[in-house]
Design an enzyme around this catalytic site. Structure first.
Site, short mmCIF file in Angstrom:
data_model
loop_
_atom_site.label_atom_id
_atom_site.label_comp_id
_atom_site.label_asym_id
_atom_site.label_seq_id
_atom_site.Cartn_x
_atom_site.Cartn_y
_atom_site.Cartn_z
N LEU A 1 89.60 70.55 19.11
CA LEU A 1 90.08 69.79 17.96
C LEU A 1 88.95 69.13 17.17
CD1 LEU A 1 93.24 68.33 19.70
CD2 LEU A 1 93.01 70.45 18.43
N CYS A 2 87.71 69.48 17.50
CA CYS A 2 86.55 68.98 16.75
C CYS A 2 86.42 69.70 15.41
CB CYS A 2 85.26 69.24 17.54
SG CYS A 2 84.86 67.93 18.69
N MET B 1 80.95 63.79 19.80
CA MET B 1 81.17 64.95 20.67
C MET B 1 79.96 65.88 20.67
SD MET B 1 83.91 64.08 22.00
CE MET B 1 83.77 65.42 23.17
N GLU B 2 79.27 65.95 19.54
CA GLU B 2 78.07 66.79 19.46
C GLU B 2 77.00 66.24 20.41
OE1 GLU B 2 80.05 66.12 16.99
OE2 GLU B 2 80.47 68.11 16.18
N ASP C 1 71.31 74.53 36.54
CA ASP C 1 71.22 75.98 36.76
C ASP C 1 69.85 76.38 37.30
OD1 ASP C 1 71.94 78.74 36.61
OD2 ASP C 1 70.96 78.89 34.67
#
Lengths: 164, 164, 164, 164, 164, 164
Positions: free
Chosen positions: B76-77, B114-115, B129
């Site tokens: 929803l961004c 959010m970014e 990782d």
């Protein structure tokens, strides 16, 4: 466990490690994330869920789609044709937290830990996005591997994590 | 702060909220993540970094690229044309942790929390990782907003976070 | 209406048309799609929805995410920073169909018809995917523009389509 | 055929179904879409095609690329390494329509219906995009599976569809 | 011209440079690439093109789509809403080469050189892909900026390149 | 070598060729690219690299990520699950050039030439991006296949290229 950084060559250069000669086995990984918020947000989420609102479904879809895109996000991950991806949410009212559990599987030459961790992270970030206007203080934590099976090393399980 | 879930309409359906009428301002957000591991991994990372290895650079690039792809990951961004993205790493030897700080900016109608959060998360996942063969017990936490500026509400700063 | 194919130059070559000089206005488009199936599938979908199943939420998220990715799918579409995207479903028991309505908006130099059409199509394809094991004979149709506003030509409305 | 929605678990939650244990077979799917427009548009398209214009080639490339991106668009689709993708167009002057036929193949554990349907849809949407300035009333329909082979159930063919 | 690497901060860390305060202007860039092959391949391509084959159209679409995805490929590029993208091919029979020219435009805070260069490169790689079974010795070269306009520095033109 | 364009069918239409029946073998491809600039840029790059700057690491990560996205960029390429991707840089002070060498591997039904060529191209474009403020005259060339192994034709090696 290895005692060197496998994703760097002798010169310290990042590489996508050669797995051409590794065997194909069924590999499964389970990972978690936890969004901690306040009672008010949990109440809003549960009220929405009770009215069949799209709260958890949206985060679940985001997590599953992120699992499929892991090798496009994490530079040294191998592309893998996932054969399973699921996301579970568990509301923990005593700590005002939502636990996310992601499970991924593949028939492949390398494991799916990063896929499960990415799925759990993105599902938690999506919940965060939906709640951030109410509580900007939320924190996401406990992103960790719970269990993995398959490959040469067989089953690995985090102490204290119990999965069948 | 809002007292409802802004990303659901009255029927509880997920929506990408209409921001057509909002004003364009410069918006900046700073977010963190923290990878906790063991002394052995930190030592390997620092040894690699000292030899000009690609350890932190790889995670930094992953974080910056993830910032640009946030609206493609978080359902929803709104898509935003980021005008800045940076990632900093700080090794904390007392807690065997690496702190990630992501800063994003935009001239736009909505914020870039959010970014910044996605950038910090993906940078941390990339470090994970690269180290997971040595320490599968690592945990990523403290994914949270530190500060945001711009928009109607002006400056918001997490208590205890100090940025100029 | 134009009387030539605007996406081809004089030599017939595909181009992404130059819109540099066009004005920025608020542009909205509404488009539909319709999935026709059989009564049994509708009953399963409604039963799932009543139990708070993720049926429509999954398709809604897929549609919204596809709207954002339109310029990545349709070769000659311009990239646009959508300011709104919503998807509605309406079950039509008399024809055993589900109507999808997608609405997109942007402040931009070109319209968002393709975004709304792509969103509606992908939402319908996602419903199809979830039901195809029960009814492989489903058909998706009625993918069409219902209304568009903004730009030089102002409001366009399909005959018979009524939106406020 | 199944009598439940396979993409939901017992709680109604969306899942990417576990196909780890399914066998690998050659799977082929053929799907269609149909763009209905007016005689004027067909004439423009044919004139462009006769001058070696990029009309159908652009839509064909869009459809093939969309087939490869299906699992990135349809949330619960498994990623598949397609071994074939083709798109055919057939102009039907009596109904002012263009028929799109997409064929996909894979050696895999699950079918490629969604890939063929997505390819046909996106090819039709691309034609729509190129013609929308001339005829905003166009409709895309008849998105449906024509035939699929491979997997446990063998050959399925839509009644009336004849393919060798 | 600058005399430092603008994409590194003082510590040598890669950053997506802050352009928040730069002005919005119309920016255009033109770039080239050149695929050198042998007479036989050129003859096959021209024969295909004469029969309305999809040779150049496929490469053109690939180039245009790549232009739109530049910021997703080149880590430190800013996302830009391109307002124009075109690709031209010119067959040069004397050198058995195909010249690719890509033009991109944007109303934005930074230039579109990388978009034009990426578009030209991917268009040339696509031609290579289509011809590689005939001539694996092909070489792509001359990937360079021909001209750019807009921004503080105004017009820059490569010596010897003449564009209106 | 073939004497026809394998990516076009008899009508000249672009196709993703059917490789369903081809055998799976280990396939490796090595490709190059070369960025030619001026002494000043090389000096800046080496100074940055000596201070552990992210110069080559950023380009290396971009190249590896591009290798994984090749089938998403080159329209008629098959999706492949790469099992290896590496990028090497070699500074050639006599010609003021940087040589890029990309190596990709897969266990698959078709070769990875395009993956290696795309990786080398994008790594070179990323270096270009980081240096373009200093030298806009840079040229990328020598994008070519050096060696490929695997598949029916076995080993192919460019004359003059020597790899073990």
């Amino acid at each position: 466990m290895a005692n060197k950084l496998t994703h760097l060559d002798e010169q310290g250069q990042a590489i996508m490690v050669d797995i051409s000669d590794k065997g194909v086995t069924t590999r499964v990984a389970i990972a978690s994330a936890r969004l901690t918020t306040e009672a008010e947000v949990l109440a809003l989420l549960e009220r929405a869920a009770n009215k069949k609102g799209d709260v958890f479904a949206t985060a679940r879809v985001a997590g599953i789609m992120a699992a499929k895109r892991t090798s496009d996000l994490i530079p040294l991950c191998h592309p893998l044709a996932l054969t399973k991806a699921t996301i579970e949410f568990q509301v923990d009212a005593t700590t005002n937290a939502i636990d996310v559990t992601a499970t991924c599987a593949v028939e492949g030459k390398t494991g799916v830990e990063m896929e499960a961790l990415t799925a759990a992270s993105v599902a938690a970030l999506t919940l965060y996005d939906m709640c951030k206007a109410v509580d900007p203080e939320m924190v996401i934590g406990d992103i960790k591997l719970l269990q993995k099976t398959g490959g040469k090393r067989g089953v690995w399980q985090r102490e204290g994590a119990e999965y069948d």
